[in-house]
Scaffold this active site. Structure first.
Site, PDB file in Angstrom:
ATOM      1  N   THR A  31      34.423 -29.025 -21.259  1.00 47.88           N
ATOM      2  CA  THR A  31      35.271 -29.851 -22.127  1.00 47.88           C
ATOM      3  C   THR A  31      36.058 -30.840 -21.257  1.00 47.88           C
ATOM      4  OG1 THR A  31      36.985 -28.141 -22.127  1.00 47.88           O
ATOM      5  CG2 THR A  31      35.551 -28.208 -24.032  1.00 47.88           C
ATOM      6  N   PHE A  38      31.430 -26.132 -28.942  1.00 44.47           N
ATOM      7  CA  PHE A  38      30.886 -26.075 -30.309  1.00 44.47           C
ATOM      8  C   PHE A  38      31.800 -25.325 -31.264  1.00 44.47           C
ATOM      9  CE2 PHE A  38      28.898 -22.321 -28.363  1.00 44.47           C
ATOM     10  CZ  PHE A  38      29.062 -21.360 -29.343  1.00 44.47           C
ATOM     11  N   ILE A 106      24.893 -25.378 -21.187  1.00 46.56           N
ATOM     12  CA  ILE A 106      23.504 -25.845 -21.179  1.00 46.56           C
ATOM     13  C   ILE A 106      23.405 -27.278 -20.658  1.00 46.56           C
ATOM     14  CG2 ILE A 106      22.662 -24.307 -23.000  1.00 46.56           C
ATOM     15  CD1 ILE A 106      23.608 -27.852 -23.910  1.00 46.56           C
ATOM     16  N   ASP A 107      24.532 -27.809 -20.131  1.00 53.53           N
ATOM     17  CA  ASP A 107      24.616 -29.237 -19.846  1.00 53.53           C
ATOM     18  C   ASP A 107      24.115 -29.642 -18.465  1.00 53.53           C
ATOM     19  OD1 ASP A 107      26.854 -28.537 -18.109  1.00 53.53           O
ATOM     20  OD2 ASP A 107      28.081 -28.461 -19.919  1.00 53.53           O
ATOM     21  N   HIS A 122      22.204 -19.488 -21.402  1.00 55.73           N
ATOM     22  CA  HIS A 122      21.841 -20.052 -22.706  1.00 55.73           C
ATOM     23  C   HIS A 122      20.834 -21.191 -22.572  1.00 55.73           C
ATOM     24  CE1 HIS A 122      25.907 -18.376 -24.392  1.00 55.73           C
ATOM     25  NE2 HIS A 122      25.031 -17.443 -24.129  1.00 55.73           N
ATOM     26  N   CYS A 158      -0.846 -29.754 -28.284  1.00 51.87           N
ATOM     27  CA  CYS A 158      -1.376 -28.732 -29.199  1.00 51.87           C
ATOM     28  C   CYS A 158      -0.820 -28.850 -30.614  1.00 51.87           C
ATOM     29  CB  CYS A 158      -1.099 -27.331 -28.636  1.00 51.87           C
ATOM     30  SG  CYS A 158       0.616 -26.799 -28.830  1.00 51.87           S
TER      31      CYS A 158
HETATM   32 ZN   LIG Z   1       2.017 -27.488 -27.160  1.00 47.61          ZN
END
Ligand SMILES: [Zn+2]
Length: 252
Positions: A31, A38, A106-107, A122, A158
């Site tokens: 922060t 969040f 996660i940053d 995470h 895929c």
């Molecule tokens: Zn794929």
């Protein structure tokens, strides 16, 4: 000396005496780089219900919602830069005084600051992943697709579902990372718990397990945490300012 200066001197002393110190970081350290927690008001997460992993898998509406949130939060993450808190930890690691950073974030800002041994409980927002063939995609490229009007990006190889490599609610934490983090909590002699409310399990039990195993515990967080009573030092001040004073005290 006021109590904060005493705390800074005490933290510096604990770091100087430790051989296997680790940091455990949560949203509070980021922060200070402008990334909204969040859980706090105003963040992208407070305007939307987070998408549960099982809904992402089963519902097209949930996937549309997920990518709408990612698209909106993209620039906040993209533009964020590490702050003095991240930099101080990288300096401690370079000086041989910190062996790992375990993070709930996660940053990728710890790595940007120069930390090398980072355990991301995470996951990471730094790449996206096909859930079927595990092909990786650059989030910048996915953002371009979203901005061009694609609502649910699919794998080029895929046709499978693409998702950010972050861990969603209801998705298991990466087992290898979790195992290494818990192993560290048993071998460490000092935990710096920074910017985490220490309530999200199982992550929060890492500092607790370390403390119960004889490690020292330092908590720096804006607000009180359930582990404050157990800590050797507790500081309710900004992390960047506090840690840079600690690093200065240590001569780094
Ligand atoms: Zn794929």
């Amino acid at each position: 000396m006021n109590s904060d200066q005493n705390a800074i001197a005490k933290i510096a002393q604990l770091i100087a005496e430790s051989k296997q110190a680790i940091a455990f970081t949560g949203a509070g350290i980021s922060t200070e780089s402008g990334i909204a927690d969040f859980r706090s008001p105003g963040g992208v997460w407070s305007r939307y219900q987070p998408v549960l992993f099982r809904d992402f898998l089963s519902s097209e509406d949930a996937r549309r919602q997920y990518w709408k949130m990612k698209k909106e939060g993209y620039y906040e993450l993209k533009m964020a830069k590490p702050n003095d808190g991240h930099r101080s930890l990288a300096r401690l690691e370079a000086a041989g005084k910190l062996i790992a950073v375990i993070t709930q974030n996660i940053d990728g800002l710890h790595q940007d600051a120069g930390s090398r041994h980072v355990l991301e409980l995470h996951g990471t927002s730094r790449y996206c992943l096909c859930l079927d063939c595990e092909a990786r995609f650059d989030p910048d490229e996915i953002q371009k697709r979203l901005e061009a009007g694609v609502e649910i990006p699919l794998c080029d190889h895929c046709g499978g579902l693409i998702k950010s490599a972050t861990i969603s609610f209801g998705q298991s934490l990466p087992a290898d990372v979790l195992t290494e983090a818990f192993d560290l909590s048993l071998s460490t002699d000092l935990v710096l718990a920074l910017g985490s409310s220490l309530v999200v399990e199982p992550a929060a039990s890492i500092p607790l397990q370390a403390k119960n195993n004889g490690a020292k515990l330092v908590i720096i967080n804006r607000t009180e945490t359930p582990l404050d009573g157990l800590a050797d030092v507790t500081v309710h001040q900004p992390i960047g300012a506090t840690l840079s004073q600690v690093a200065k005290h240590l001569g780094y």
